[in-house]
Design a protein around this motif. Structure first.
Motif, PDB file in Angstrom:
ATOM      1  N   ILE A  18       0.830  -1.209   0.000  1.00  0.00           N
ATOM      2  CA  ILE A  18       0.000   0.000   0.000  1.00  0.00           C
ATOM      3  C   ILE A  18       0.866   1.260   0.000  1.00  0.00           C
ATOM      4  N   PHE A  19       0.437   2.230  -0.801  1.00  0.00           N
ATOM      5  CA  PHE A  19       1.023   3.570  -0.791  1.00  0.00           C
ATOM      6  C   PHE A  19      -0.123   4.564  -0.594  1.00  0.00           C
ATOM      7  N   HIS A  20       0.203   5.719  -0.050  1.00  0.00           N
ATOM      8  CA  HIS A  20      -0.825   6.710   0.259  1.00  0.00           C
ATOM      9  C   HIS A  20      -0.593   8.000  -0.509  1.00  0.00           C
ATOM     10  N   GLY A  21      -1.697   8.721  -0.763  1.00  0.00           N
ATOM     11  CA  GLY A  21      -1.612   9.997  -1.452  1.00  0.00           C
ATOM     12  C   GLY A  21      -2.874  10.798  -1.246  1.00  0.00           C
ATOM     13  N   LYS A  22      -3.076  11.785  -2.108  1.00  0.00           N
ATOM     14  CA  LYS A  22      -4.255  12.640  -2.053  1.00  0.00           C
ATOM     15  C   LYS A  22      -4.934  12.660  -3.419  1.00  0.00           C
ATOM     16  N   ALA A  23      -6.257  12.543  -3.425  1.00  0.00           N
ATOM     17  CA  ALA A  23      -7.003  12.592  -4.673  1.00  0.00           C
ATOM     18  C   ALA A  23      -7.073  14.023  -5.188  1.00  0.00           C
ATOM     19  N   VAL A  24      -6.964  14.181  -6.494  1.00  0.00           N
ATOM     20  CA  VAL A  24      -7.059  15.469  -7.160  1.00  0.00           C
ATOM     21  C   VAL A  24      -8.197  15.408  -8.171  1.00  0.00           C
ATOM     22  N   GLY A  25      -8.982  16.472  -8.270  1.00  0.00           N
ATOM     23  CA  GLY A  25     -10.028  16.503  -9.276  1.00  0.00           C
ATOM     24  C   GLY A  25     -11.262  15.727  -8.870  1.00  0.00           C
TER      25      GLY A  25
END
Length: 371
Positions: A18-25
């Motif tokens: 698993i990797f984490h991030g932020k949704a855009v759009g």
């Protein structure tokens, strides 16, 4: 200045990492084979390249969107990647030739974008463990639910995707009064390939991926072309048979990327799925004839078997990749046919290999002179 709204998002690989991030759009959920491209520029060309259909693209360049988008940089009529993963997504762009910002383009086509990801760690993981299916989501953050959805995604090995991106009906490209005519089999063709042919005095009729040799022949072409495209080449039974018939007719034939693999299969050479493929604009190639190195644009997850190629008395290796010695170009020893695994049209990328289009024109003219 209005900044992008972001919410938590997750990237789950098939092996459970698993990797984490932020949704855009728009946010949302997307699935596909995850891969990475090392190009520092050319994101619009990459995202609209039909060869990437069904793939979640990880960009190694830290900034995406910073020079906007232009209609002149589109390689097809829509975005073809299944999803985008990047480090920094920029809503601000500074480029005089840009028509709009990247976010608007991707939002209008409902593409899921995950930013603020440690892409160095993710790319390193894919490089070491191989490309694999993945799911990205801002709607579902539960690992078990994501695993369940991901289990339904088919493997790229054995997956036929050319039919998803090929034209439905034949169409023409270029000047109808051009001195040469070429029938092109659309397995997922990039616009810049057609532009390169047209700029060299070629009028092209582009045919759907499963068109027969008989139908392509009715255009009365001086030569034939097999395009790039997505997926595994082995399921393309119709295209392989059409290629055999072009070879039997001893007509000039040029193949790029997936077209190169189809030509190999038509000559009894098998293909295989690579560990993580070649995707970028700085891949070093050795030209066997000149002894010179060439910097090339590449995008493929499959390759042809080198041992079988070397053992095939009808085929000669013309180019090979200097990083891993995979076959990058071949030609038929007795028929007017050659192909390359990489993209001589660039878009994006260097122009070291554009001479291959001139080589195709020379081959066509030589064949006409023999008649």
């Amino acid at each position: 200045m209005e900044y992008l709204e972001k919410k938590d998002a997750i990237i789950l690989l098939e092996d459970g990492t698993i990797f984490h991030g932020k949704a855009v759009g728009i946010g949302g959920t997307a699935t596909g084979e995850i891969c990475f491209n090392t190009g520092t520029t050319g994101y619009q060309e990459i995202f609209s390249d039909p060869s990437y259909f069904g793939q979640i693209m990880v960009t190694t360049n830290a900034h995406i969107g910073n020079y906007g988008v232009s209609v002149n940089d589109e390689e097809s009529d829509s975005i073809k990647i299944a999803g985008l993963v990047c480090k920094n997504f920029s809503e601000v762009y500074s480029r005089e030739l840009a028509d709009s910002d990247l976010l608007t383009l991707l939002k209008n086509q409902n593409l899921v974008i995950i930013s603020d990801v440690d892409t160095r760690a993710l790319v390193s993981y894919i490089r070491d463990n191989g490309s694999q299916n993945a799911i990205i989501s801002s709607d579902i953050l539960d690992k078990d639910s994501l695993k369940s959805k991901l289990s339904e995604v088919p493997s790229m090995k054995g997956l036929e995707l050319a039919s998803k991106v090929s034209c439905k009906q034949p169409y023409f490209f270029g000047d109808e009064n051009a001195p040469l005519r070429v029938s092109a089999l659309d397995l997922g063709v990039k616009k810049n390939i057609l532009r390169n042919l047209a700029s060299r005095g070629v009028y092209i009729k582009v045919f759907p991926y499963n068109t027969t040799f008989k139908d392509m022949q009715q255009f009365n072409p001086d030569g034939y072309f097999l395009s790039n495209g997505p997926g595994d080449p082995e399921p393309l039974i119709d295209a392989i048979q059409t290629t055999r018939e072009i070879l039997d007719a001893e007509k000039p034939l040029f193949g790029i990327c997936l077209g190169h693999q189809v030509i190999a299969l038509a000559n009894g050479i098998s293909t295989f799925k690579m560990h993580n493929g070649h995707r970028g604009i700085n891949h070093p190639i050795k030209n066997v004839a000149t002894g010179k190195g060439e910097i090339t644009s590449q995008n493929h997850g499959f390759a042809i078997n080198r041992e079988e190629t070397e053992a095939n008395e009808n085929i000669k290796i013309t180019h090979y990749h200097l990083n891993d010695n995979t076959v990058a170009g071949i030609k038929h020893v007795s028929k007017p046919c050659f192909s390359v695994q990489y993209h001589p049209e660039a878009g994006p990328g260097p122009n070291d290999a554009t001479y291959l289009f001139d080589q195709f024109i020379e081959l066509i003219n030589q064949n006409k002179d023999l008649k």
